[in-house]
Design an enzyme around this catalytic site. Structure first.
Site, PDB file in Angstrom:
ATOM      1  N   VAL A 124      94.143 -48.685  46.671  1.00 29.50           N
ATOM      2  CA  VAL A 124      95.328 -49.380  46.162  1.00 29.50           C
ATOM      3  C   VAL A 124      95.649 -48.784  44.801  1.00 29.50           C
ATOM      4  O   VAL A 124      94.802 -48.747  43.898  1.00 29.50           O
ATOM      5  CB  VAL A 124      95.105 -50.904  46.040  1.00 29.50           C
ATOM      6  CG1 VAL A 124      96.258 -51.552  45.277  1.00 29.50           C
ATOM      7  CG2 VAL A 124      94.998 -51.538  47.423  1.00 29.50           C
ATOM      8  N   LYS A 139      80.725 -54.331  25.778  1.00 29.08           N
ATOM      9  CA  LYS A 139      79.480 -53.792  26.352  1.00 29.08           C
ATOM     10  C   LYS A 139      78.272 -54.556  25.818  1.00 29.08           C
ATOM     11  O   LYS A 139      77.324 -54.842  26.553  1.00 29.08           O
ATOM     12  CB  LYS A 139      79.388 -52.299  26.034  1.00 29.08           C
ATOM     13  CG  LYS A 139      80.466 -51.480  26.751  1.00 29.08           C
ATOM     14  CD  LYS A 139      80.613 -50.081  26.185  1.00 29.08           C
ATOM     15  CE  LYS A 139      81.683 -49.281  26.923  1.00 29.08           C
ATOM     16  NZ  LYS A 139      82.092 -48.056  26.229  1.00 29.08           N
TER      17      LYS A 139
HETATM   18  N1  HSE Z   1      86.690 -45.738  25.768  1.00 28.74           N
HETATM   19  C1  HSE Z   1      85.326 -45.774  26.174  1.00 28.74           C
HETATM   20  C2  HSE Z   1      84.509 -44.944  25.207  1.00 28.74           C
HETATM   21  C3  HSE Z   1      85.194 -45.264  27.573  1.00 28.74           C
HETATM   22  O1  HSE Z   1      85.104 -44.232  24.393  1.00 28.74           O
HETATM   23  O2  HSE Z   1      83.292 -45.034  25.227  1.00 28.74           O
HETATM   24  C4  HSE Z   1      83.896 -45.577  28.224  1.00 28.74           C
HETATM   25  O3  HSE Z   1      83.648 -46.938  28.325  1.00 28.74           O
END
Ligand code: HSE
Length: 393
Positions: A36, A196
């Site tokens: 998709v 994260k």
């Molecule tokens: N924008 C993120 C980084 C990509 O620069 O680590 C990976 O999660």
């Protein structure tokens, strides 16, 4: 080889294409039945009948047992993932924002539906940290988890420090290379590494925390003066998310830039690379290094999740024990460097002590101790042009 996986994939961008490249090199007893995509006009490298813009073509297809979600929009991703899990499909995602913002609900839906939702690729790309926190460190006492979790910021810091590039030039290059988020404020403002960190906190300490409750200050107010300061002291600046269990069992979480010396294991993590540093009571210090972004590295983590589903793998969230859940605290004192312009800032941000003070016409800083909750309370005052705050080693 386990049961055949019939996959419906949402998104065919950098990670989707990377995953596809890897899958086609192997005989994995899996089939991607449908993609998709948002933009049907875009030229694709695969036959057009594989693509649709109708999400129900995947969600209502009972033959598809596995959904891979690799789109940019976190709200749309959450809606799709919920629907897929409720339809009894297992899901793999690499969307850190969506996972971090909705973790409790996603866990609840998995429990209700008996499905599995995996997201190794959401945290530090190719580095297998989530499954290690879940399985390998199951019974370890984890003192702390930290590291370089954002490749774009680290790339900018490396280019400014090592090659004297300007901030804007380095950011543009990170965007061109495809590491940066569509909105790069998420990277340089330390939101991406905060998402994260929130995911890491769930698997390391069993804490389900709203990312809005975690302090994040990034490198968006960094100036060449800070780089010169670092070089004069043989230090580097890294943007570091930090999860640490205190002696009282409470957990401190924050993301700040940090000056580190050349003895620090993260000192040589350069450019878009990531590194995760785990400090544990028995295993002691362990370090995971690798590519944190990019199609093939992230695709490899996504593929690892897909193949784990074949064996019925699920996260068990073993560290999260109802009624005995570890709690977050901001009762923590940090040693920081604060570059500022106007002394009135100290009417608001109260330091416990100041050990170093420098003042010239166009460069002023203090180094001293300040409570985390004081920084959280005054985040808006601190996050201003002319002000840069970083933790000192
Ligand atoms: N924008 C993120 C980084 C990509 O620069 O680590 C990976 O999660």
């Amino acid at each position: 080889m386990g049961k055949k996986l019939v996959i419906g994939m949402f998104g065919f961008g950098v990670v989707g294409q990377g995953l596809y490249d890897i899958i086609k090199t192997k005989n994995l007893n899996l089939e991607i039945k449908k993609f998709v995509i948002k933009n049907p006009a875009k030229k694709r490298s695969l036959p057009s009948d594989l693509f649709t813009t109708e999400e129900d073509e995947i969600l209502n297809d009972s033959e598809i047992n596995t959904v891979v979600e690799l789109i940019d929009d976190a709200d749309a991703a959450f809606r799709i993932v919920k629907k897929a899990l409720r339809a009894g499909k297992n899901v793999v995602s690499a969307n850190k924002k969506m996972v971090a913002q909705n973790l409790s609900e996603l866990i609840k839906i998995q429990e209700e539906t008996g499905t599995s939702f995996l997201y190794e690729g959401a945290v530090c790309g190719s580095i297998p940290i989530i499954r290690n926190l879940e399985e390998y460190y199951d019974n370890e006492l984890l003192h702390s988890v930290s590291g370089v979790f954002n490749g774009s910021s680290n790339y900018i810091l490396s280019k400014m420090y090592n090659e004297n590039q300007g901030y804007e030039e380095a950011l543009t290059k990170a965007q061109e290379l495809g590491f940066a988020e569509t909105d790069p404020t998420l990277d340089v403002g330390a939101f991406d590494p905060k998402f994260k960190l929130a995911i890491v906190a769930a698997h390391a300490y069993g804490i389900y925390i709203d990312p809005d409750d975690i302090l994040n200050l990034g490198i968006d107010k960094l100036d060449s003066k800070d780089i010169i300061f670092a070089k004069e002291k043989d230090l580097k600046i890294k943007l570091l998310p930090y999860a640490k269990e205190l002696e009282n069992g409470k957990v401190v979480l924050y993301v700040l830039p940090r000056f580190i010396d050349n003895q620090h294991i993260l000192f040589n993590v350069e450019n878009e690379n990531n590194g995760v540093l785990v400090k544990a009571a028995f295993a002691d210090e362990q370090f995971f290094y690798g590519k944190g972004a990019g199609g093939h590295p992230t695709g490899s983590a996504v593929l690892s999740d897909i193949t784990a589903l074949r064996h019925g793998y699920k996260y068990e969230y073993k560290k999260h024990i109802n009624d005995r859940e570890a709690t977050y605290t901001a009762e923590y004192t940090l040693k920081v460097y604060l570059r500022y312009e106007d002394e009135t800032l100290f009417d608001k941000v109260k330091f416990d002590n100041i050990s170093e003070r420098y003042s010239s016409k166009d460069f002023k800083y203090v180094i001293g101790e300040v409570k985390l909750k004081e920084i959280i309370k005054n985040r808006a005052e601190i996050h201003q042009d002319g002000i840069f705050l970083a933790e000192m080693n």
